[in-house]
Each structure stands twice: as C-alpha cells, then as structure tokens.
Design an enzyme around this catalytic site. Sequence first.
Site, PDB file in Angstrom:
ATOM      1  N   LYS A  90       0.705  -1.150   0.099  1.00 53.82           N
ATOM      2  CA  LYS A  90       0.270   0.529   0.365  1.00 53.82           C
ATOM      3  C   LYS A  90       0.831   1.569   0.111  1.00 53.82           C
ATOM      4  O   LYS A  90       1.739   1.276   1.072  1.00 53.82           O
ATOM      5  CB  LYS A  90      -0.813   0.189   1.313  1.00 53.82           C
ATOM      6  CG  LYS A  90      -1.490   0.989   1.177  1.00 53.82           C
ATOM      7  CD  LYS A  90      -2.151   1.302   2.697  1.00 53.82           C
ATOM      8  CE  LYS A  90      -2.863   2.819   3.546  1.00 53.82           C
ATOM      9  NZ  LYS A  90      -3.800   2.978   4.027  1.00 53.82           N
TER      10      LYS A  90
ATOM     11  N   LYS B 121      -9.171  12.724   8.803  1.00 47.29           N
ATOM     12  CA  LYS B 121      -8.420  12.820   9.768  1.00 47.29           C
ATOM     13  C   LYS B 121      -8.826  13.974  11.528  1.00 47.29           C
ATOM     14  O   LYS B 121      -8.862  15.649  10.248  1.00 47.29           O
ATOM     15  CB  LYS B 121      -7.470  11.839  10.022  1.00 47.29           C
ATOM     16  CG  LYS B 121      -6.789  11.117   9.467  1.00 47.29           C
ATOM     17  CD  LYS B 121      -5.733  10.370   9.212  1.00 47.29           C
ATOM     18  CE  LYS B 121      -5.852   9.517   8.162  1.00 47.29           C
ATOM     19  NZ  LYS B 121      -6.318   8.018   9.244  1.00 47.29           N
TER      20      LYS B 121
ATOM     21  N   ARG C 164      -7.493   0.038   1.800  1.00 41.57           N
ATOM     22  CA  ARG C 164      -8.492  -1.094   0.476  1.00 41.57           C
ATOM     23  C   ARG C 164      -8.880  -1.162  -0.822  1.00 41.57           C
ATOM     24  O   ARG C 164      -8.961  -2.176  -1.294  1.00 41.57           O
ATOM     25  CB  ARG C 164      -9.145  -2.119   1.624  1.00 41.57           C
ATOM     26  CG  ARG C 164     -10.577  -0.820   2.008  1.00 41.57           C
ATOM     27  CD  ARG C 164     -11.163  -1.233   3.209  1.00 41.57           C
ATOM     28  NE  ARG C 164     -10.437  -1.062   4.060  1.00 41.57           N
ATOM     29  CZ  ARG C 164     -10.813  -0.920   6.014  1.00 41.57           C
ATOM     30  NH1 ARG C 164     -12.382  -1.747   5.799  1.00 41.57           N
ATOM     31  NH2 ARG C 164     -10.878  -0.825   7.036  1.00 41.57           N
TER      32      ARG C 164
END
Length: 526
Positions: free
Chosen positions: A266, A278, A352
Amino acid sequence: MEISVKNGAADKQRTQCLVILAAEAQQNAAFTAVDKAAGGLLSDLLKRGDLKQKPGQTLLIPSIQGIQAERVILAAAGKEALTAKTATKVIAGIVGAVNSASVSNAVISLDGLEPEDRTPTWAASLLGQMLEHSSYRFEQFKSKKDDKAVALDTVTLQLTARKGVAELETAAATGRAIGYGMNQARDLGNLPGNECTPSYLAKEAEELARKHTKLTTKVLGEKDMEKLGMGSFLSVSKGSAEEGKLITMEYKGGKRGDQPVVLLGKGITFDTGGISLKPGESMDEMKFDMCGAASVLGAMHTIVTLKLPINVVGMIASAENMPSGHASKPGDIVTSMSGQTIEILNTDAEGRLVLCDALTYAERFKPRAVVDIATLTGACIIALGNHMSGLLSNNDELAGQLLAASRMAEDPAWRMPMDESYDQLLDSNFADMANIGGRAAGTITAGCFLARYAKAFAWAHLDIAGTAWKSGKEKGATGRPVPLLIQYLLDQIARDGSAKPAPAPKTTTKKPAAKKAPAKKATRKK
C-alpha cells in the site's frame, strides 16, 4: 560499513574494541582466552557483580594488559542457555555499545553466541542486519548535520574455531543486505509527503530496474487504470492533484516458468482521510501511510543485492488521499476491476480500495502466493500494539510459512481470525459490499474485504500499522517487515532446493542524496 568474518584467538585481535560474551552458566573460548591473558581480571569483574547478568547489558573496560585490543566490551548473556529471544537482546546490546564506544573498527566474537533454537549462522546474520540498520541517519533536510567524532565503518566477526568461516560470511552478508533494504524503506517512509509522491515512488522503482538486468519495472497511470476498469483505485486518487500510480517490478531470478511470489505494498503517500477528514493532531505521521510500499521497495533492493534465485513481482498501489471537489464522498458507489461494486461509507478506509484493484491485477502473473503489506487499520494497533504485525490469510500453509519466517527473522507477526461471521459485517443495502464493517473487529473486516479479491490464489495480508513506524522522541520509519519478507523468500528457496543466494558485496553502496519531486500542479485533467 564493511563486515567480515575471520577465525583466530580473541586475545590476539588488534582492534580499537573487542566484544566478547560473558555468560554465568558456561564461558566460551574467547572469554577464556582473554581472561587467562589478563590474569583472571574478567572472572573477578563478574564475581564482583560489575556486569549484571541480564541479556542486553554491557560493560566497557577501557584497557586490559596482556591482550592486543585497546578496549573490551563484555556482553551479558544471562544465567541460562541462550535462546533466540535472549540472543536478540544480547546482539542489540552489543550493537548499541559498539556504536557508543566512539571507535572506527571493532571485533565482535561469535563464540558462545549460538542460540540453542537456531542455526549456527543465525547470530552472524542478525549481527549483520542490526549493524547495518544502526548506521542509518536521515539528515537530508537538515542544514546542520549531526557530525559524529568517530563513525564505525569496519567490523570483524571473530570465531575461535577454524571451521564455518565461509558460511558465516554468507550469513553476515545476507543480514547486512536485509539491513540495507530496511534502511531503503526507512528513507522512503521518512521523506515528507511533498517529496515522496506516487510519481517519486515510480521513479525509484524505474531507477532500481535500470541498475539490474533481471529486474523490469512497469508503471500504470490513471488513463491505463481507467481502461482496465480500476474504479475502486481511481476513487481514491481522483481527489488529489497527484496522479495515482500502479507500479510493478518483475524480478526474474528463478527458473523460467516458475510461478512468482507477489509482494504488494500500500503506497498512500499522504492520507488526510479524504472527505472523512482525520483529526489534525499527529496527521503529519500520515506520510508513513506508504510504508507498505516502502517495505516492498526495500525488499526488492535486498533481493537484487543478494541475487536471490526466485521469481518475485513487487507491486505498489500508490495514491494520495485528499479532500477536494473531485474526492469521493461517503455513500458513493464504485465498480472495481473485478466487477464487484463497493459502497464507500468512509473515505478514510482508502487503502483497501487501491489494494483490491491491485490484487485483481496480480492475477495476470499467475502467482504461487500473494502477500500484501499495508498500514491498513488503527484497529490493529489496539489489538496488537506496536510489537507484532497482524496477519490474515485465506491459506493455512501460507500463513504458517509467514509466521515461521517472522519467528526466524525476529520480526513478529500474529495471525488473526477471518471467517464468514466477520465477512457478513461488510454487507451493503446498495452495493455488493461496503468498504467498512463498523467499529468492531476493524482489522479483520478489512482483511475480509481484501479476501474477496484474492480468491484466485493463496493470499496473505500483513497489517503493519503498529510496526511500520515509531512515534514520539524516536519518530521515524522502522523498515519492518523487510526481514520477515526476505526470510519468507529464503525459506521458499530452501524448499524449492534452489541454489543459495550469492554473497552481498563487502561494502554497502552509499545512499544518494534525496531527489526532488516534481513541483505540484494546482489542477490536472480528469
């Protein structure tokens, strides 16, 4: 740093610093020789309690009459027989003490440094790795360098016995190459997000391929990914002015036609969380969200250095996750390369989304196994802390091999469960699946998500969110899990019965100065 191995008597070694093991249960040949030459001085120091018998403790003796070394470091081995766990502490203590001794050369005795649960060459390999790892400095952006009075540049591993030198030399070279790969990964992880972009990672992979004939690199841009239908990957990269890249590095060191191992990293070079933004506190550490990609590049450096006789494909799925008018929104539905649809409930679960399309792309290599490495979930830190990486897999044999490699490499991992009861948490009312499964079992549901794209091959996922970097005073990338990955490949080579890896060069190539990334454009065509 140059590391070599030679045999000979410890008390005859001409060096600025001699390191020998001091064990309470049973002394070794090096200790006995130096103690005898010094008239029992070492035994007296131990009886007096000057060195605590706790693995990792050391004692510096400035000068000893009767031997050739200018100073001696005694390393405590503990009160019981050495195991890999205690030996790792001993070796870490030795490396720290030698680096603190302000010497340019040292001799480290291997006598007695053989754990009962490891091969005779294991300690030499770990010493090579830790010594190379300890030489790391990241000062590219500092106007004033941390100039050390003396830098350790030559280390000799000493063995009293006359046999085994060649094997130990190969082991030490292998360990040093692993340490070098770790340091390459640390360099990439420590670079700021305005320097280390997806394009920067692509150029690093291309440069590595130019230096090694058995390695070829291919880079896919967003137009290429659009043609392939990678809607999931593009849902992340489209929010940034930096173009996403899918990087593949094919290393053909094995036999023609042998199925390769695919290592997939990743490479989110900065993760704001996207629209699911965030908190600002510690967001600077989100430059480390590409440490999976960094570990793959670091492993590829080690692979080509050792000329490993195995076929490996290193893949990097790289993008920035940014909030913008082009960014994905919670509730958006995208179609992955596999044709499966995904409801994006949280744009901060972006890793993902790039990895799933990369896993589908990996099918074309017909791999024997695929291992993806990602700083995927904060939940893994809650579950396992900062010591162990999380492991999930659809194949028990592959999982067992990776766990065995983690133990041998002292790069620990822990397998987590993954079954239908967890998989159901990804159900969506509007698409084939959601990209999150709720707060509970976050690491496991992330693994279940990726497993839906890995049905065509043996697959394992390493969540390194807790192990890829350190926070606080020691903030910085660790280079993990490069040791685990290389040990896994070495184990595969041993199982295949292939030739042993070639020894690494005696002297590690110096790292080049940091390269400047291309200037960011304000906008780009979509």
